[in-house]
Design a protein around this motif. Structure first.
Motif, PDB file in Angstrom:
ATOM      1  N   ASP A  84       2.515  15.463   4.871  1.00 27.09           N
ATOM      2  CA  ASP A  84       1.326  16.323   4.854  1.00 27.09           C
ATOM      3  C   ASP A  84       1.208  17.133   3.568  1.00 27.09           C
ATOM      4  O   ASP A  84       0.118  17.296   3.026  1.00 27.09           O
ATOM      5  N   GLN A 112     -11.030   8.670   1.280  1.00 22.14           N
ATOM      6  CA  GLN A 112     -11.117   8.154   2.653  1.00 22.14           C
ATOM      7  C   GLN A 112     -10.820   6.657   2.701  1.00 22.14           C
ATOM      8  O   GLN A 112     -10.338   6.147   3.711  1.00 22.14           O
ATOM      9  N   PRO A 116      -5.732   7.744   3.939  1.00 18.91           N
ATOM     10  CA  PRO A 116      -5.218   7.765   5.323  1.00 18.91           C
ATOM     11  C   PRO A 116      -4.232   6.629   5.610  1.00 18.91           C
ATOM     12  O   PRO A 116      -3.304   6.804   6.396  1.00 18.91           O
ATOM     13  N   ASN A 121       0.162  11.128   8.666  1.00 20.60           N
ATOM     14  CA  ASN A 121      -0.770  11.538   9.711  1.00 20.60           C
ATOM     15  C   ASN A 121      -2.209  11.193   9.283  1.00 20.60           C
ATOM     16  O   ASN A 121      -2.929  12.047   8.776  1.00 20.60           O
ATOM     17  N   PRO A 122      -2.636   9.949   9.488  1.00 22.46           N
ATOM     18  CA  PRO A 122      -3.953   9.515   9.009  1.00 22.46           C
ATOM     19  C   PRO A 122      -5.120  10.377   9.502  1.00 22.46           C
ATOM     20  O   PRO A 122      -6.026  10.688   8.735  1.00 22.46           O
ATOM     21  N   GLU A 123      -5.104  10.782  10.764  1.00 26.17           N
ATOM     22  CA  GLU A 123      -6.221  11.589  11.286  1.00 26.17           C
ATOM     23  C   GLU A 123      -6.264  12.950  10.618  1.00 26.17           C
ATOM     24  O   GLU A 123      -7.338  13.452  10.287  1.00 26.17           O
ATOM     25  N   ARG A 124      -5.095  13.557  10.407  1.00 28.80           N
ATOM     26  CA  ARG A 124      -5.052  14.843   9.714  1.00 28.80           C
ATOM     27  C   ARG A 124      -5.562  14.682   8.280  1.00 28.80           C
ATOM     28  O   ARG A 124      -6.278  15.527   7.774  1.00 28.80           O
ATOM     29  N   THR A 125      -5.203  13.577   7.653  1.00 33.25           N
ATOM     30  CA  THR A 125      -5.652  13.324   6.282  1.00 33.25           C
ATOM     31  C   THR A 125      -7.169  13.200   6.223  1.00 33.25           C
ATOM     32  O   THR A 125      -7.811  13.791   5.363  1.00 33.25           O
ATOM     33  N   ARG A 126      -7.761  12.447   7.148  1.00 33.97           N
ATOM     34  CA  ARG A 126      -9.226  12.310   7.181  1.00 33.97           C
ATOM     35  C   ARG A 126      -9.892  13.673   7.373  1.00 33.97           C
ATOM     36  O   ARG A 126     -10.872  14.001   6.703  1.00 33.97           O
ATOM     37  N   ALA A 127      -9.346  14.471   8.275  1.00 32.80           N
ATOM     38  CA  ALA A 127      -9.913  15.800   8.536  1.00 32.80           C
ATOM     39  C   ALA A 127      -9.758  16.703   7.321  1.00 32.80           C
ATOM     40  O   ALA A 127     -10.682  17.462   6.978  1.00 32.80           O
TER      41      ALA A 127
END
Length: 185
Positions: A84, A112, A116, A121-127
Protein backbone atom coordinates in the motif's frame (compact mmCIF):
# COMPACT_ATOMS: atom_id res chain seq x y z
CA UNK A 1 7.79 -5.01 -2.64
CA UNK A 2 5.93 -8.13 -1.73
CA UNK A 3 7.03 -11.36 -3.37
CA UNK A 4 4.09 -13.71 -3.82
CA UNK A 5 4.97 -17.40 -3.99
CA UNK A 6 2.16 -19.74 -4.98
CA UNK A 7 3.43 -23.33 -4.97
CA UNK A 8 1.68 -25.69 -7.35
CA UNK A 9 -1.62 -26.71 -5.74
CA UNK A 10 -0.95 -24.49 -2.73
CA UNK A 11 -2.09 -21.19 -1.28
CA UNK A 12 -0.25 -17.93 -2.06
CA UNK A 13 2.47 -17.00 0.43
CA UNK A 14 3.52 -13.35 0.80
CA UNK A 15 7.10 -12.29 1.54
CA UNK A 16 7.76 -8.61 2.27
CA UNK A 17 11.25 -7.71 1.04
CA UNK A 18 11.26 -4.55 3.17
CA UNK A 19 11.39 -6.69 6.33
CA UNK A 20 14.84 -8.07 5.51
CA UNK A 21 17.64 -7.34 7.96
CA UNK A 22 20.98 -6.18 6.59
CA UNK A 23 22.52 -9.55 7.44
CA UNK A 24 19.78 -11.32 5.46
CA UNK A 25 20.21 -8.96 2.50
CA UNK A 26 23.95 -9.73 2.55
CA UNK A 27 23.20 -13.44 2.46
CA UNK A 28 20.87 -12.94 -0.53
CA UNK A 29 23.54 -10.83 -2.31
CA UNK A 30 26.21 -13.52 -1.89
CA UNK A 31 23.83 -16.35 -2.78
CA UNK A 32 22.43 -14.89 -6.01
CA UNK A 33 25.63 -12.95 -6.87
CA UNK A 34 23.85 -9.59 -7.19
CA UNK A 35 24.27 -6.28 -5.37
CA UNK A 36 21.31 -5.15 -3.25
CA UNK A 37 20.30 -2.43 -5.74
CA UNK A 38 20.24 -5.03 -8.51
CA UNK A 39 18.06 -7.26 -6.33
CA UNK A 40 15.69 -4.38 -5.49
CA UNK A 41 15.34 -3.33 -9.12
CA UNK A 42 15.07 -7.00 -10.09
CA UNK A 43 11.97 -7.29 -7.93
CA UNK A 44 10.37 -4.54 -10.04
CA UNK A 45 10.99 -6.71 -13.11
CA UNK A 46 10.08 -10.08 -11.54
CA UNK A 47 13.71 -11.23 -11.75
CA UNK A 48 13.64 -14.93 -10.86
CA UNK A 49 16.92 -14.97 -8.91
CA UNK A 50 15.98 -11.88 -6.90
CA UNK A 51 12.54 -13.26 -6.01
CA UNK A 52 13.90 -16.71 -5.17
CA UNK A 53 16.62 -15.24 -2.96
CA UNK A 54 14.17 -13.06 -1.02
CA UNK A 55 11.71 -15.89 -0.44
CA UNK A 56 14.45 -18.34 0.52
CA UNK A 57 16.08 -16.08 3.10
CA UNK A 58 12.70 -15.18 4.64
CA UNK A 59 11.71 -18.87 4.74
CA UNK A 60 14.96 -19.54 6.61
CA UNK A 61 13.56 -17.60 9.58
CA UNK A 62 11.15 -20.47 10.23
CA UNK A 63 13.32 -23.20 8.69
CA UNK A 64 16.96 -22.34 9.53
CA UNK A 65 18.35 -25.48 7.89
CA UNK A 66 16.69 -24.75 4.50
CA UNK A 67 19.36 -24.70 1.79
CA UNK A 68 19.09 -22.53 -1.31
CA UNK A 69 19.25 -25.59 -3.56
CA UNK A 70 16.33 -27.15 -1.70
CA UNK A 71 14.09 -24.21 -2.56
CA UNK A 72 13.53 -24.39 -6.32
CA UNK A 73 10.15 -22.90 -7.23
CA UNK A 74 8.64 -23.00 -10.71
CA UNK A 75 9.14 -19.93 -12.89
CA UNK A 76 5.41 -19.18 -12.84
CA UNK A 77 5.04 -19.67 -9.08
CA UNK A 78 6.54 -16.28 -8.12
CA UNK A 79 5.64 -12.68 -8.83
CA UNK A 80 5.90 -9.34 -7.08
CA UNK A 81 3.22 -6.86 -6.07
CA UNK A 82 3.42 -3.40 -4.55
CA UNK A 83 2.40 -2.83 -0.94
CA UNK A 84 0.00 0.00 0.00
CA UNK A 85 2.80 2.46 0.82
CA UNK A 86 4.47 1.87 -2.55
CA UNK A 87 1.14 2.25 -4.35
CA UNK A 88 0.45 5.55 -2.59
CA UNK A 89 3.89 6.90 -3.49
CA UNK A 90 3.50 5.77 -7.09
CA UNK A 91 0.09 7.43 -7.43
CA UNK A 92 1.20 10.67 -5.79
CA UNK A 93 4.30 10.88 -8.02
CA UNK A 94 2.27 10.20 -11.16
CA UNK A 95 -0.18 12.99 -10.34
CA UNK A 96 2.70 15.36 -9.53
CA UNK A 97 4.11 14.67 -13.00
CA UNK A 98 0.64 15.22 -14.47
CA UNK A 99 0.56 18.73 -13.04
CA UNK A 100 3.48 19.55 -15.34
CA UNK A 101 1.80 18.41 -18.54
CA UNK A 102 -0.69 15.59 -18.87
CA UNK A 103 -4.19 15.91 -17.58
CA UNK A 104 -5.12 14.25 -14.32
CA UNK A 105 -7.72 12.15 -16.16
CA UNK A 106 -5.07 10.75 -18.53
CA UNK A 107 -2.84 9.84 -15.60
CA UNK A 108 -5.74 8.23 -13.72
CA UNK A 109 -6.69 6.18 -16.80
CA UNK A 110 -3.09 5.03 -17.22
CA UNK A 111 -2.81 4.11 -13.54
CA UNK A 112 -6.16 2.28 -13.54
CA UNK A 113 -5.07 0.26 -16.57
CA UNK A 114 -2.11 -1.42 -14.87
CA UNK A 115 -1.45 -0.46 -11.24
CA UNK A 116 -4.25 -2.50 -9.59
CA UNK A 117 -2.87 -5.62 -11.29
CA UNK A 118 0.51 -5.21 -9.60
CA UNK A 119 -0.67 -4.12 -6.18
CA UNK A 120 -1.32 -6.14 -3.06
CA UNK A 121 -4.79 -4.59 -2.62
CA UNK A 122 -6.26 -3.89 -6.09
CA UNK A 123 -9.57 -2.46 -4.81
CA UNK A 124 -7.78 -0.09 -2.44
CA UNK A 125 -5.53 0.97 -5.31
CA UNK A 126 -8.51 1.74 -7.57
CA UNK A 127 -10.15 3.75 -4.79
CA UNK A 128 -6.91 5.64 -4.05
CA UNK A 129 -6.53 6.62 -7.73
CA UNK A 130 -10.14 7.83 -7.86
CA UNK A 131 -9.65 9.75 -4.62
CA UNK A 132 -6.46 11.41 -5.95
CA UNK A 133 -8.22 12.28 -9.22
CA UNK A 134 -11.04 13.95 -7.32
CA UNK A 135 -8.50 16.19 -5.62
CA UNK A 136 -8.40 17.44 -2.07
CA UNK A 137 -11.63 17.33 -0.15
CA UNK A 138 -13.35 20.68 0.01
CA UNK A 139 -13.41 22.25 3.44
CA UNK A 140 -16.93 22.63 4.75
CA UNK A 141 -17.91 26.26 4.76
CA UNK A 142 -18.37 27.64 8.21
CA UNK A 143 -20.30 30.72 9.10
CA UNK A 144 -18.25 33.44 10.75
CA UNK A 145 -18.83 33.76 14.47
CA UNK A 146 -21.15 36.62 15.34
CA UNK A 147 -19.29 39.68 16.56
CA UNK A 148 -19.38 40.12 20.26
CA UNK A 149 -20.92 43.35 21.45
CA UNK A 150 -19.26 45.39 24.15
CA UNK A 151 -20.96 45.23 27.49
CA UNK A 152 -22.22 48.47 28.95
CA UNK A 153 -20.69 47.42 32.28
CA UNK A 154 -17.13 47.36 30.90
CA UNK A 155 -16.27 50.68 29.30
CA UNK A 156 -12.55 49.83 29.05
CA UNK A 157 -11.41 49.06 25.47
CA UNK A 158 -8.89 46.54 26.82
CA UNK A 159 -10.17 44.80 29.90
CA UNK A 160 -7.69 43.45 32.39
CA UNK A 161 -7.98 40.68 34.87
CA UNK A 162 -8.67 41.61 38.45
CA UNK A 163 -6.82 38.53 39.73
CA UNK A 164 -3.17 37.73 39.08
CA UNK A 165 -2.37 34.80 36.79
CA UNK A 166 0.11 32.13 37.86
CA UNK A 167 3.42 32.29 36.03
CA UNK A 168 3.96 29.57 33.44
CA UNK A 169 7.58 30.44 32.82
CA UNK A 170 10.34 28.76 34.80
CA UNK A 171 12.86 31.23 33.45
CA UNK A 172 11.37 34.34 34.99
CA UNK A 173 10.28 33.67 38.54
CA UNK A 174 8.31 36.25 40.45
CA UNK A 175 8.95 37.32 43.97
CA UNK A 176 6.20 35.01 45.17
CA UNK A 177 7.79 31.96 43.56
CA UNK A 178 11.49 32.79 44.04
CA UNK A 179 13.54 31.53 46.95
CA UNK A 180 15.16 34.13 49.08
CA UNK A 181 18.90 34.13 48.89
CA UNK A 182 20.83 33.78 52.10
CA UNK A 183 22.94 36.66 53.10
CA UNK A 184 26.65 35.94 53.02
CA UNK A 185 27.53 38.80 55.39
Amino acid sequence: MIVVYTPAGGEPEHYDASTLRVSEASIVQRTVDMKWQEIASGLDRDDLDAMRGIIWVLKKRAQPSLRFGEFDPGVNEMTTVMDDREVDNYIDNAFRVAEAGDTAEEVADLLQSHLPDISMNPERTRARIAERLAGPKAEPETEPAPEETASSEDPSPSPTSSTPEASTSDSSPTSSTSRRRRSTS
